[in-house]
Scaffold this motif. Sequence first.
Motif, PDB file in Angstrom:
ATOM      1  N   VAL A 428      -0.135  66.238  35.735  1.00  0.00           N
ATOM      2  CA  VAL A 428       1.133  66.567  35.087  1.00  0.00           C
ATOM      3  C   VAL A 428       1.498  68.018  35.371  1.00  0.00           C
ATOM      4  CG1 VAL A 428       2.262  66.822  32.834  1.00  0.00           C
ATOM      5  CG2 VAL A 428       0.881  64.792  33.309  1.00  0.00           C
ATOM      6  N   LYS A 429       0.500  68.906  35.274  1.00  0.00           N
ATOM      7  CA  LYS A 429       0.767  70.322  35.508  1.00  0.00           C
ATOM      8  C   LYS A 429       1.225  70.564  36.954  1.00  0.00           C
ATOM      9  CE  LYS A 429      -0.590  74.882  34.596  1.00  0.00           C
ATOM     10  NZ  LYS A 429      -1.642  75.851  34.814  1.00  0.00           N
ATOM     11  N   THR A 430       0.536  69.946  37.894  1.00  0.00           N
ATOM     12  CA  THR A 430       0.932  70.114  39.297  1.00  0.00           C
ATOM     13  C   THR A 430       2.361  69.610  39.521  1.00  0.00           C
ATOM     14  OG1 THR A 430      -1.337  69.592  39.849  1.00  0.00           O
ATOM     15  CG2 THR A 430       0.205  69.629  41.677  1.00  0.00           C
ATOM     16  N   ALA A 431       2.695  68.508  38.869  1.00  0.00           N
ATOM     17  CA  ALA A 431       4.002  67.888  39.125  1.00  0.00           C
ATOM     18  C   ALA A 431       5.145  68.658  38.483  1.00  0.00           C
ATOM     19  CB  ALA A 431       3.993  66.444  38.634  1.00  0.00           C
ATOM     20  N   CYS A 432       4.933  69.187  37.275  1.00  0.00           N
ATOM     21  CA  CYS A 432       6.093  69.747  36.571  1.00  0.00           C
ATOM     22  C   CYS A 432       5.847  71.156  36.031  1.00  0.00           C
ATOM     23  CB  CYS A 432       6.539  68.814  35.449  1.00  0.00           C
ATOM     24  SG  CYS A 432       5.432  68.765  34.035  1.00  0.00           S
ATOM     25  N   GLY A 433       4.648  71.708  36.269  1.00  0.00           N
ATOM     26  CA  GLY A 433       4.388  73.085  35.859  1.00  0.00           C
ATOM     27  C   GLY A 433       4.050  73.234  34.386  1.00  0.00           C
ATOM     28  N   ARG A 434       4.030  72.147  33.647  1.00  0.00           N
ATOM     29  CA  ARG A 434       3.708  72.261  32.226  1.00  0.00           C
ATOM     30  C   ARG A 434       2.417  71.536  31.933  1.00  0.00           C
ATOM     31  NH1 ARG A 434       8.670  72.434  29.171  1.00  0.00           N
ATOM     32  NH2 ARG A 434       7.621  71.507  27.394  1.00  0.00           N
ATOM     33  N   GLU A 435       1.595  72.157  31.082  1.00  0.00           N
ATOM     34  CA  GLU A 435       0.347  71.502  30.724  1.00  0.00           C
ATOM     35  C   GLU A 435       0.522  70.853  29.355  1.00  0.00           C
ATOM     36  OE1 GLU A 435      -2.897  73.587  32.060  1.00  0.00           O
ATOM     37  OE2 GLU A 435      -4.350  72.161  31.247  1.00  0.00           O
ATOM     38  N   PRO A 436       0.347  69.519  29.272  1.00  0.00           N
ATOM     39  CA  PRO A 436       0.544  68.873  27.968  1.00  0.00           C
ATOM     40  C   PRO A 436      -0.521  69.324  26.968  1.00  0.00           C
ATOM     41  CG  PRO A 436       0.018  67.256  29.697  1.00  0.00           C
ATOM     42  CD  PRO A 436      -0.018  68.579  30.343  1.00  0.00           C
ATOM     43  N   LYS A 437      -0.140  69.395  25.716  1.00  0.00           N
ATOM     44  CA  LYS A 437      -1.080  69.805  24.675  1.00  0.00           C
ATOM     45  C   LYS A 437      -2.064  68.671  24.398  1.00  0.00           C
ATOM     46  CE  LYS A 437      -1.210  71.314  19.843  1.00  0.00           C
ATOM     47  NZ  LYS A 437      -2.558  70.792  19.841  1.00  0.00           N
ATOM     48  N   ILE A 438      -3.339  69.024  24.331  1.00  0.00           N
ATOM     49  CA  ILE A 438      -4.359  68.001  24.080  1.00  0.00           C
ATOM     50  C   ILE A 438      -4.366  67.631  22.600  1.00  0.00           C
ATOM     51  CG2 ILE A 438      -6.843  67.497  24.179  1.00  0.00           C
ATOM     52  CD1 ILE A 438      -7.089  69.131  26.580  1.00  0.00           C
ATOM     53  N   PRO A 439      -4.228  66.340  22.271  1.00  0.00           N
ATOM     54  CA  PRO A 439      -4.252  65.955  20.845  1.00  0.00           C
ATOM     55  C   PRO A 439      -5.616  66.236  20.211  1.00  0.00           C
ATOM     56  CG  PRO A 439      -3.779  64.053  22.286  1.00  0.00           C
ATOM     57  CD  PRO A 439      -4.070  65.204  23.171  1.00  0.00           C
ATOM     58  N   ASN A 440      -5.617  66.478  18.909  1.00  0.00           N
ATOM     59  CA  ASN A 440      -6.862  66.820  18.208  1.00  0.00           C
ATOM     60  C   ASN A 440      -7.988  65.831  18.447  1.00  0.00           C
ATOM     61  OD1 ASN A 440      -5.707  69.055  17.186  1.00  0.00           O
ATOM     62  ND2 ASN A 440      -5.199  68.148  15.190  1.00  0.00           N
ATOM     63  N   ARG A 441      -7.634  64.530  18.463  1.00  0.00           N
ATOM     64  CA  ARG A 441      -8.723  63.561  18.587  1.00  0.00           C
ATOM     65  C   ARG A 441      -9.427  63.642  19.927  1.00  0.00           C
ATOM     66  NH1 ARG A 441      -3.905  61.498  19.038  1.00  0.00           N
ATOM     67  NH2 ARG A 441      -3.346  59.617  20.188  1.00  0.00           N
ATOM     68  N   LEU A 442      -8.728  64.128  20.948  1.00  0.00           N
ATOM     69  CA  LEU A 442      -9.406  64.327  22.243  1.00  0.00           C
ATOM     70  C   LEU A 442     -10.197  65.632  22.232  1.00  0.00           C
ATOM     71  CD1 LEU A 442      -6.918  63.178  25.043  1.00  0.00           C
ATOM     72  CD2 LEU A 442      -8.848  61.946  24.074  1.00  0.00           C
ATOM     73  N   GLU A 443      -9.652  66.664  21.624  1.00  0.00           N
ATOM     74  CA  GLU A 443     -10.357  67.952  21.496  1.00  0.00           C
ATOM     75  C   GLU A 443     -11.711  67.751  20.824  1.00  0.00           C
ATOM     76  OE1 GLU A 443      -9.496  71.225  22.150  1.00  0.00           O
ATOM     77  OE2 GLU A 443      -7.374  71.562  21.654  1.00  0.00           O
ATOM     78  N   GLU A 444     -11.708  66.930  19.769  1.00  0.00           N
ATOM     79  CA  GLU A 444     -12.943  66.693  19.016  1.00  0.00           C
ATOM     80  C   GLU A 444     -13.997  66.058  19.911  1.00  0.00           C
ATOM     81  OE1 GLU A 444     -13.615  67.653  15.901  1.00  0.00           O
ATOM     82  OE2 GLU A 444     -11.653  68.656  16.033  1.00  0.00           O
ATOM     83  N   ILE A 445     -13.563  65.096  20.731  1.00  0.00           N
ATOM     84  CA  ILE A 445     -14.500  64.396  21.610  1.00  0.00           C
ATOM     85  C   ILE A 445     -15.118  65.367  22.622  1.00  0.00           C
ATOM     86  CG2 ILE A 445     -14.566  62.723  23.514  1.00  0.00           C
ATOM     87  CD1 ILE A 445     -12.652  60.996  21.753  1.00  0.00           C
ATOM     88  N   LEU A 446     -14.319  66.336  23.070  1.00  0.00           N
ATOM     89  CA  LEU A 446     -14.818  67.297  24.060  1.00  0.00           C
ATOM     90  C   LEU A 446     -15.987  68.111  23.513  1.00  0.00           C
ATOM     91  CD1 LEU A 446     -11.469  68.549  25.648  1.00  0.00           C
ATOM     92  CD2 LEU A 446     -13.190  67.060  26.677  1.00  0.00           C
ATOM     93  N   LYS A 447     -16.062  68.230  22.192  1.00  0.00           N
ATOM     94  CA  LYS A 447     -17.139  69.039  21.596  1.00  0.00           C
ATOM     95  C   LYS A 447     -18.436  68.252  21.408  1.00  0.00           C
ATOM     96  CE  LYS A 447     -13.857  71.505  18.661  1.00  0.00           C
ATOM     97  NZ  LYS A 447     -13.297  71.171  17.327  1.00  0.00           N
ATOM     98  N   LEU A 448     -18.384  66.914  21.528  1.00  0.00           N
ATOM     99  CA  LEU A 448     -19.560  66.100  21.209  1.00  0.00           C
ATOM    100  C   LEU A 448     -20.582  66.104  22.345  1.00  0.00           C
ATOM    101  CD1 LEU A 448     -17.776  62.975  19.651  1.00  0.00           C
ATOM    102  CD2 LEU A 448     -18.852  64.887  18.435  1.00  0.00           C
ATOM    103  N   PRO A 449     -21.878  65.971  22.007  1.00  0.00           N
ATOM    104  CA  PRO A 449     -22.893  65.944  23.062  1.00  0.00           C
ATOM    105  C   PRO A 449     -22.916  64.623  23.828  1.00  0.00           C
ATOM    106  CG  PRO A 449     -23.917  65.651  20.908  1.00  0.00           C
ATOM    107  CD  PRO A 449     -22.461  65.921  20.657  1.00  0.00           C
ATOM    108  N   ASP A 450     -23.331  64.699  25.082  1.00  0.00           N
ATOM    109  CA  ASP A 450     -23.440  63.529  25.951  1.00  0.00           C
ATOM    110  C   ASP A 450     -24.621  62.672  25.504  1.00  0.00           C
ATOM    111  OD1 ASP A 450     -23.779  61.748  28.004  1.00  0.00           O
ATOM    112  OD2 ASP A 450     -23.565  63.228  29.615  1.00  0.00           O
ATOM    113  N   GLN A 451     -24.372  61.401  25.231  1.00  0.00           N
ATOM    114  CA  GLN A 451     -25.437  60.499  24.773  1.00  0.00           C
ATOM    115  C   GLN A 451     -25.773  59.462  25.836  1.00  0.00           C
ATOM    116  OE1 GLN A 451     -26.746  60.931  21.817  1.00  0.00           O
ATOM    117  NE2 GLN A 451     -25.210  62.062  20.637  1.00  0.00           N
ATOM    118  N   SER A 452     -25.174  59.589  27.022  1.00  0.00           N
ATOM    119  CA  SER A 452     -25.338  58.508  27.994  1.00  0.00           C
ATOM    120  C   SER A 452     -26.735  58.514  28.611  1.00  0.00           C
ATOM    121  CB  SER A 452     -24.280  58.615  29.086  1.00  0.00           C
ATOM    122  OG  SER A 452     -24.524  59.770  29.850  1.00  0.00           O
ATOM    123  N   ILE A 453     -27.161  57.357  29.066  1.00  0.00           N
ATOM    124  CA  ILE A 453     -28.471  57.197  29.692  1.00  0.00           C
ATOM    125  C   ILE A 453     -28.262  57.086  31.201  1.00  0.00           C
ATOM    126  CG2 ILE A 453     -30.430  55.618  29.932  1.00  0.00           C
ATOM    127  CD1 ILE A 453     -30.046  54.863  27.018  1.00  0.00           C
TER     128      ILE A 453
END
Length: 471
Positions: A428-453
């Motif tokens: 989106v940023k490359t196409a139109c120069g604007r970076e969309p705001k990340i919604p809170n629920r995605l921000e929260e996920i970014l803080k969580l530890p990786d649990q994958s095997i």
Amino acid sequence: MIFTDTRNSSVKTDLRTAVLQGMNPETGGLYMPTFFPKLERTFLERTSTPSFRDVAFESAKLYCSKDIPEDDLQEIIVKCYPFNVPVVPLDPITYVLELFHGPTCAFKDFGARFMAQLMEYFNKDEDKKLHILVATSGDTGSAVGSAFHGLQGIDVTILYPKGKISYLQEKQLSTFTGNVQAFAVDGSFDDCQRLVKTAFTDKEVRAKLRLSSANSINIARLLPQSFYYTYSSLVVKNRSELDNKIENPAIIAIVPSGNFGNLTSGLIAQKTGAPIHGFVAATNANRTIPDWISSGHYRPRTSISTLSNAMDVGAPSNYERIAALYTLDDVKKLIASYWTDDTGTREGIAHCLERTGYIIDPHGAVGWKAWMALRNDGLLKLISGFPNDPELPGLTPSVPSWAQKVLDNRAVGILLETAHPAKFGDTVKTACGREPKIPNRLEEILKLPDQSIPLSNKYADFKSKLLGNLL
Ligand SMILES: *Cc1c(COP(=O)(O)O)cnc(C)c1O
């Protein structure tokens, strides 16, 4: 409701079996309702628009009333949809239906959550847990993981190709705890699919686990997607006179498509009485369906990677459902089709922002381009006998029955925005120069530890970890 399948119309099965099986193991066919009941006219013609949850409940009743008592169904709907479904006016004849307000910020939440609730409901009297296996290349896995997370009597194992999906997508998949477990496979998406398929045919695994799949061919994912078509068409029908002074407009749903589950759900909504006149199937360079509509030949192919990667499907499984519902001639009357490439997708993002101030994601942008082509001179050219070259991006050379309504300015479009633009922030940023705001629920996920095997792409490794997890 009795369900049949796309390959053998003598098959009759109930909702429970259709949902728990996903597809008919005998024929390989996909389940479909045997008929489409209509919503009550008094409901469809109410002067005050019903809420999304009202529409969801009334529509779900059409298919579930024999198998699920009303009170239970009401409870299921409330659990499925604790989020908003905004219909946002973009310009005088365009509304955006924002389908990204669910937990994983893409429309797949609508189908995955309903399927998960039905599976939990139908499984509650079984003594053995249900074990869902999914291979994912992105959005499906997170929607399925999130939908089943914390449900009783069901475990979920997700396989995804390590390093081959976006950082955000990986975070959405790998941070679950409890009954949802992700395996990060050292391999490709095809490796993930092969591991899952092999497990399904492994007698030893099947003896220990009650396996089920959660992929998009499950009818329990399609039916709930029809709810938002019905809801948004009622909203637009009621608002149109005020918003754009068009009385009784022809309502056209513009659907960014890949596997064509979403569009099939729209066709189902129309059959149950939603006031939708036509559809626009908008695809990226994976143009199997536009080609089918223009040439009459269905030629599935391998998929091509594009910026709207959730639509990178070369052999759309729901073709089989569309072809079971309509003849090609009927499809041509009902559905206009359009395809574009990555350049067109970037243009769509930039143009939509410039013209309306709205930041659209790469999938929605494909739909925006299609709607612009129709509204501008695309249809007129088709009607006057100057069709597009089907090898070039643009409208497919077939004229839908509602074309004149668009030319007379008596049509309004509902554009389905299938993902939050922040999920594809870089594009989106490359196409139109604007970076969309990340919604809170995605921000929260970014803080969580990786649990994958971590997992190799060897079946023996997968099997031992899958069965080992049971101990
Ligand atoms: C899955 C997906 C699509 C394509 O939907 P189909 O039902 O497969 O046609 C479009 N956009 C997004 C964001 C998706 O996740």
